[in-house]
Design an enzyme around this catalytic site. Structure first.
Site, short mmCIF file in Angstrom:
data_model
loop_
_atom_site.label_atom_id
_atom_site.label_comp_id
_atom_site.label_asym_id
_atom_site.label_seq_id
_atom_site.Cartn_x
_atom_site.Cartn_y
_atom_site.Cartn_z
CB SER A 146 -0.91 -0.15 1.27
OG SER A 146 -1.47 1.19 1.76
CE1 TYR A 159 -5.08 -1.56 4.14
CE2 TYR A 159 -3.88 0.37 3.79
CZ TYR A 159 -4.59 -0.69 3.53
OH TYR A 159 -4.65 -1.01 1.93
#
Ligand code: NAP
Ligand code: GCO
Length: 266
Positions: A146, A159
């Site tokens: 990510s 996250y």
């Protein structure tokens, strides 16, 4: 012919969480490149929807209802793939979740859940396929990282911690198994229009764009959100012989976000 080295003919790919979104697009790309496809998801209703999507795309994919955080279930899935499709040559650790909660309000249990799905599960899945890859003498593992493997933002502490960890798990798998001709790389998608990011793109009551939506468009040199299809070519590259000397790398497919300082104020 150089293009032959991008072919996945004769290979078996397991793409986790490929019921919809980025995983489905990657599975589709692999099928178009010639691979046999296995995928999983965790909810029966998503499985039904996925089976229909694969049928409509004309892809004969084998779907497993399997929660990637359940090590025994993952082992059973990989054993069944070995028995029926000839063993996993390519693993994509794509299944992932996000919880957007300010860190000081987040319960430790919620933080653990995100780390469990986004970091511990890729370890579980890689661990399950590596012995088979060693036997075969080759293997490709692609971890879906990510922007948050590199940068932070408000509300996504768990996250970011998990995806930052996934970048280092990628480098460690490369370090530990490179000598077995296993390449482990990451793909770091930018902001991609999927269900995961739908809340960030919701139209406002007056019909205008969500402020975060406007922010991403301003922040992305390509001036648009990515689509799952934008990940197809990069995924085929990292799954194929064309990338046999690429190892431990994270390929950011982000329309240029990480290269850009941001728009200057007018
Ligand atoms: P998505 O639309 O929310 O799809 C997630 C997929 O993962 C679904 O198939 C879901 O199926 C599956 N899944 C979730 N938890 C699972 C579990 N415990 N076990 C098995 N399957 C599970 O997400 P996406 O946007 O396509 O993102 C895919 C990956 O890319 C994620 O790792 C995400 O973090 C990463 N990523 C996304 C973006 C973005 O902008 N969209 C950007 C960078 C990275 P079920 O619902 O049935 O479980
Ligand atoms: C968020 C987003 C991101 C993206 C993606 C960026 O809330 O900031 O969901 O985390 O999904 O991972 O690369």
């Amino acid at each position: 012919m150089i293009l032959n080295s991008f072919s996945l003919e004769g290979k078996t790919a397991l793409v986790t969480g490929a019921a919809y979104g980025i995983g489905l697009a990657i599975a589709r790309a692999f099928a178009e490149a010639g691979a046999r496809i296995a995928f999983n998801c965790s909810r029966p209703e998503t499985m039904e929807r996925a089976q229909q999507a694969y049928r409509e795309l004309g892809i004969d994919a084998k779907g497993y209802l399997c929660d990637v955080t359940d090590e025994n279930a993952v082992k059973a899935m990989v054993a069944d793939i070995e028995a029926t499709l000839g063993g996993v040559d390519i693993l994509v650790n794509n299944a992932g979740i996000i919880k957007r909660i300010p860190m000081h309000e987040m319960a430790a249990e919620e933080f653990r859940k995100v780390v469990d799905v986004d970091l511990v599960a890729p370890f579980i899945c890689a661990k399950a396929v590596i012995p088979g890859m060693i036997k075969k003498g080759h293997g490709k593992i692609i971890n879906i990282c990510s922007m948050m493997s590199e940068v932070g933002r408000e509300t996504v502490s768990a996250y970011a911690a998990a995806k930052g960890g996934l970048k280092m798990l990628t480098r460690n798998i490369c370090s530990e198994y490179g000598e077995h001709n296993i390449q482990c790389n990451g793909i770091g998608p930018g902001y991609i229009a999927t269900e995961q990011t739908a809340p960030l793109r919701e139209r406002q009551a007056d019909g205008s764009r969500h402020p975060f939506d406007q922010f991403i468009i301003a922040k992305t040199p390509a001036a648009r959100w990515g689509t799952p299809e934008d990940l197809m070519g990069p995924a085929v590259f990292l799954a194929s012989d064309a990338s046999n000397f690429v190892n431990g790398h994270v390929l950011y497919v982000d329309g240029g976000i990480l290269a850009y300082i941001g728009k200057q104020p007018k």
